[in-house]
Enzyme design. Structure first.
Site, PDB file in Angstrom:
ATOM      1  N   ILE A  14      51.116   8.134 -32.323  1.00 16.93           N
ATOM      2  CA  ILE A  14      51.873   6.809 -32.745  1.00 16.93           C
ATOM      3  C   ILE A  14      52.446   6.846 -33.939  1.00 16.93           C
ATOM      4  O   ILE A  14      53.506   6.287 -34.130  1.00 16.93           O
ATOM      5  CB  ILE A  14      50.742   5.625 -32.716  1.00 16.93           C
ATOM      6  CG1 ILE A  14      51.563   4.381 -32.608  1.00 16.93           C
ATOM      7  CG2 ILE A  14      49.860   5.666 -33.958  1.00 16.93           C
ATOM      8  CD1 ILE A  14      52.188   4.207 -31.216  1.00 16.93           C
ATOM      9  N   LYS A  91      46.024  -0.800 -34.660  1.00 23.23           N
ATOM     10  CA  LYS A  91      45.138  -1.486 -33.795  1.00 23.23           C
ATOM     11  C   LYS A  91      44.185  -0.423 -33.149  1.00 23.23           C
ATOM     12  O   LYS A  91      44.696   0.815 -32.912  1.00 23.23           O
ATOM     13  CB  LYS A  91      45.736  -2.362 -32.733  1.00 23.23           C
ATOM     14  CG  LYS A  91      46.794  -1.705 -31.666  1.00 23.23           C
ATOM     15  CD  LYS A  91      46.416  -0.497 -30.726  1.00 23.23           C
ATOM     16  CE  LYS A  91      45.308  -0.549 -29.901  1.00 23.23           C
ATOM     17  NZ  LYS A  91      45.426   0.569 -28.962  1.00 23.23           N
TER      18      LYS A  91
HETATM   19  P1  NAP Z   1      46.134  10.758 -32.343  1.00 19.72           P
HETATM   20  O1  NAP Z   1      47.278  11.269 -31.879  1.00 19.72           O
HETATM   21  O2  NAP Z   1      44.882  11.313 -32.248  1.00 19.72           O
HETATM   22  O3  NAP Z   1      46.504  10.787 -33.936  1.00 19.72           O
HETATM   23  C1  NAP Z   1      45.517  10.366 -35.089  1.00 19.72           C
HETATM   24  C2  NAP Z   1      45.808  11.387 -36.163  1.00 19.72           C
HETATM   25  O4  NAP Z   1      44.878  10.965 -37.215  1.00 19.72           O
HETATM   26  C3  NAP Z   1      45.255  12.846 -35.996  1.00 19.72           C
HETATM   27  O5  NAP Z   1      46.573  13.483 -36.043  1.00 19.72           O
HETATM   28  C4  NAP Z   1      44.697  13.378 -37.311  1.00 19.72           C
HETATM   29  O6  NAP Z   1      45.512  14.025 -38.030  1.00 19.72           O
HETATM   30  C5  NAP Z   1      44.660  11.850 -38.139  1.00 19.72           C
HETATM   31  N1  NAP Z   1      43.460  11.781 -38.786  1.00 19.72           N
HETATM   32  C6  NAP Z   1      42.330  11.813 -38.533  1.00 19.72           C
HETATM   33  N2  NAP Z   1      41.321  11.778 -39.424  1.00 19.72           N
HETATM   34  C7  NAP Z   1      42.154  11.513 -40.613  1.00 19.72           C
HETATM   35  C8  NAP Z   1      41.723  11.148 -41.734  1.00 19.72           C
HETATM   36  N3  NAP Z   1      40.836  11.174 -42.228  1.00 19.72           N
HETATM   37  N4  NAP Z   1      42.749  11.033 -42.948  1.00 19.72           N
HETATM   38  C9  NAP Z   1      44.153  11.406 -42.430  1.00 19.72           C
HETATM   39  N5  NAP Z   1      44.414  11.518 -41.221  1.00 19.72           N
HETATM   40  C10 NAP Z   1      43.474  11.606 -40.251  1.00 19.72           C
HETATM   41  O7  NAP Z   1      45.895   9.319 -32.159  1.00 19.72           O
HETATM   42  P2  NAP Z   1      47.148   8.120 -32.015  1.00 19.72           P
HETATM   43  O8  NAP Z   1      47.219   7.963 -30.489  1.00 19.72           O
HETATM   44  O9  NAP Z   1      48.209   8.255 -32.762  1.00 19.72           O
HETATM   45  O10 NAP Z   1      46.321   6.809 -32.214  1.00 19.72           O
HETATM   46  C11 NAP Z   1      45.992   6.547 -33.567  1.00 19.72           C
HETATM   47  C12 NAP Z   1      45.678   4.885 -33.516  1.00 19.72           C
HETATM   48  O11 NAP Z   1      47.116   4.167 -32.974  1.00 19.72           O
HETATM   49  C13 NAP Z   1      44.538   4.523 -32.494  1.00 19.72           C
HETATM   50  O12 NAP Z   1      43.855   3.599 -33.168  1.00 19.72           O
HETATM   51  C14 NAP Z   1      45.303   3.974 -31.475  1.00 19.72           C
HETATM   52  O13 NAP Z   1      44.754   3.009 -30.931  1.00 19.72           O
HETATM   53  C15 NAP Z   1      46.706   3.484 -32.104  1.00 19.72           C
HETATM   54  N6  NAP Z   1      47.795   3.374 -31.337  1.00 19.72           N
HETATM   55  C16 NAP Z   1      48.021   4.273 -30.531  1.00 19.72           C
HETATM   56  C17 NAP Z   1      49.201   4.232 -29.445  1.00 19.72           C
HETATM   57  C18 NAP Z   1      49.683   5.422 -28.624  1.00 19.72           C
HETATM   58  O14 NAP Z   1      50.419   5.276 -27.681  1.00 19.72           O
HETATM   59  N7  NAP Z   1      49.135   6.555 -28.645  1.00 19.72           N
HETATM   60  C19 NAP Z   1      49.800   3.167 -29.620  1.00 19.72           C
HETATM   61  C20 NAP Z   1      49.584   2.187 -30.323  1.00 19.72           C
HETATM   62  C21 NAP Z   1      48.497   2.360 -31.266  1.00 19.72           C
HETATM   63  P3  NAP Z   1      45.250  15.611 -37.830  1.00 19.72           P
HETATM   64  O15 NAP Z   1      45.967  16.109 -36.504  1.00 19.72           O
HETATM   65  O16 NAP Z   1      46.444  16.267 -39.303  1.00 19.72           O
HETATM   66  O17 NAP Z   1      44.044  16.121 -37.977  1.00 19.72           O
END
Ligand code: NAP
Length: 308
Positions: A14, A91
């Protein structure tokens, strides 16, 4: 006015898809740093493996956008707020209601802005739907949120862990819309949660709610949908039927259908800038409370193991 120096924390899907372009497109903000344990960051922008490293030795920042999984968000937000840094929470705003309340109290104490962002509330059809429904008597609401987890969340281990919400990760978007557009509060009546035998989070949920005027709501939430995907909310009223489809982007009223441009994340950043400039917070936990209530009151059924 100087731009708000912001750091993105958690450079995953995201952050790259939406936060980077929304910040680049808003002159109220300047991207000062990125933080992520494994991601390389963005060329020309200082990058740090952890928030503590940024806070200890990085450039000054006025705000952080926390785009990590929810389970680690409280501690990151609390570290930032302790330094008076404004916080944008993706969120859901946290893994528990209690930790979000603690953050809100901390933000109020230090005078920083805390923004629990619900991006779906900024989908194009949502504001006109809310305005249209304000004058109506609600009779029945049907929410159908069926998508393919393998398409939308491939390899996201955190989403299946405690605090990751499982199918409520997308489902809470529907609840963020419903709690925003309906004129009365809603509360949970019952829920059946289907949980794969090898996971702790649900892959599907069937839920019923009431509003305080007695209208019945039904929500069908499923992550096993292949083929066409459904993100639809249908509201039957005394003046005809309203339908929001494609996650709130398309609004159909008895008078016709409207499909406007997507502007969810630009609108979220405009809101965050306003909150910061006016010294306010915006922390509505109503969608998260409904999910918590489903875990409190729902029946659990074990279903087939899920393998990515
Ligand atoms: P994601 O692709 O798994 O990305 C999360 C990132 O957080 C990972 O790349 C990881 O980084 C990083 N992370 C984990 N622990 C951390 C820490 N302690 N300090 C700093 N960075 C850390 O997940 P995502 O889909 O982007 O979703 C993240 C959030 O956004 C969720 O709550 C989700 O509900 C929300 N969201 C997602 C979407 C969507 O379409 N995907 C849409 C709206 C909202 P590294 O890779 O560097 O380890």
């Amino acid at each position: 006015m100087d731009p708000i120096r912001i750091a993105i924390v958690g450079m995953g899907k995201i952050a790259r898809d939406q936060h980077l372009p929304a910040i680049a497109g808003n002159r109220a903000f300047g991207l000062a740093a990125t933080v992520s344990p494994h991601d390389p960051g963005v060329e020309g922008v200082p990058h740090f493996a952890g928030l503590d490293d940024l806070l200890a030795s990085g450039p000054a920042v006025d705000a952080v956008a926390l785009c990590t999984p929810p389970q680690v968000r409280h501690d990151l937000a609390s570290s930032a707020l302790a330094r008076g840094i404004h916080v944008f929470l993706e969120k859901p705003p946290g893994a528990t209601l209690g930790e979000v309340a603690a953050l809100q109290a901390q933000a109020d104490k230090v005078g920083a802005s805390l923004f629990a962002a619900w991006h779906s509330r900024f989908a194009a059809g949502v504001a006109p739907a809310r305005a249209w429904l304000a004058e109506r008597t609600i009779e029945r609401v049907t929410i159908t949120w069926r998508e393919d987890v393998r398409v939308w969340h491939p390899g996201q281990a955190w989403i299946w862990e405690p605090g990751g919400l499982g199918v409520f990760d997308p489902g809470i978007n529907a609840l963020s819309i419903v709690t925003h557009i309906l004129p009365r509060p809603i509360f949970l009546r019952g829920a059946k949660l289907e949980i794969p035998a090898n996971r702790v989070a649900p892959i599907a949920a069937d839920m019923t709610f009431s509003d305080t005027g007695g209208a019945a709501l039904h929500m069908d939430l499923d992550w096993r949908q292949t083929g066409p995907q459904s993100w639809d909310i249908v509201v039957e009223t005394d003046a005809g039927t309203l339908k929001l489809s494609q996650g709130g982007a398309v609004l159909t009223l008895p008078t016709g259908t409207d499909h406007a441009e997507d502007h969810e994340y630009p609108a979220l950043y405009a809101r965050f800038a306003t909150l910061i400039r006016t010294g306010r917070s915006d922390v509505d936990v109503a969608p998260l409370r409904l999910v918590a209530d489903a875990f409190l009151r729902g029946t659990r059924v074990t279903t087939n193991p899920f393998v990515d």
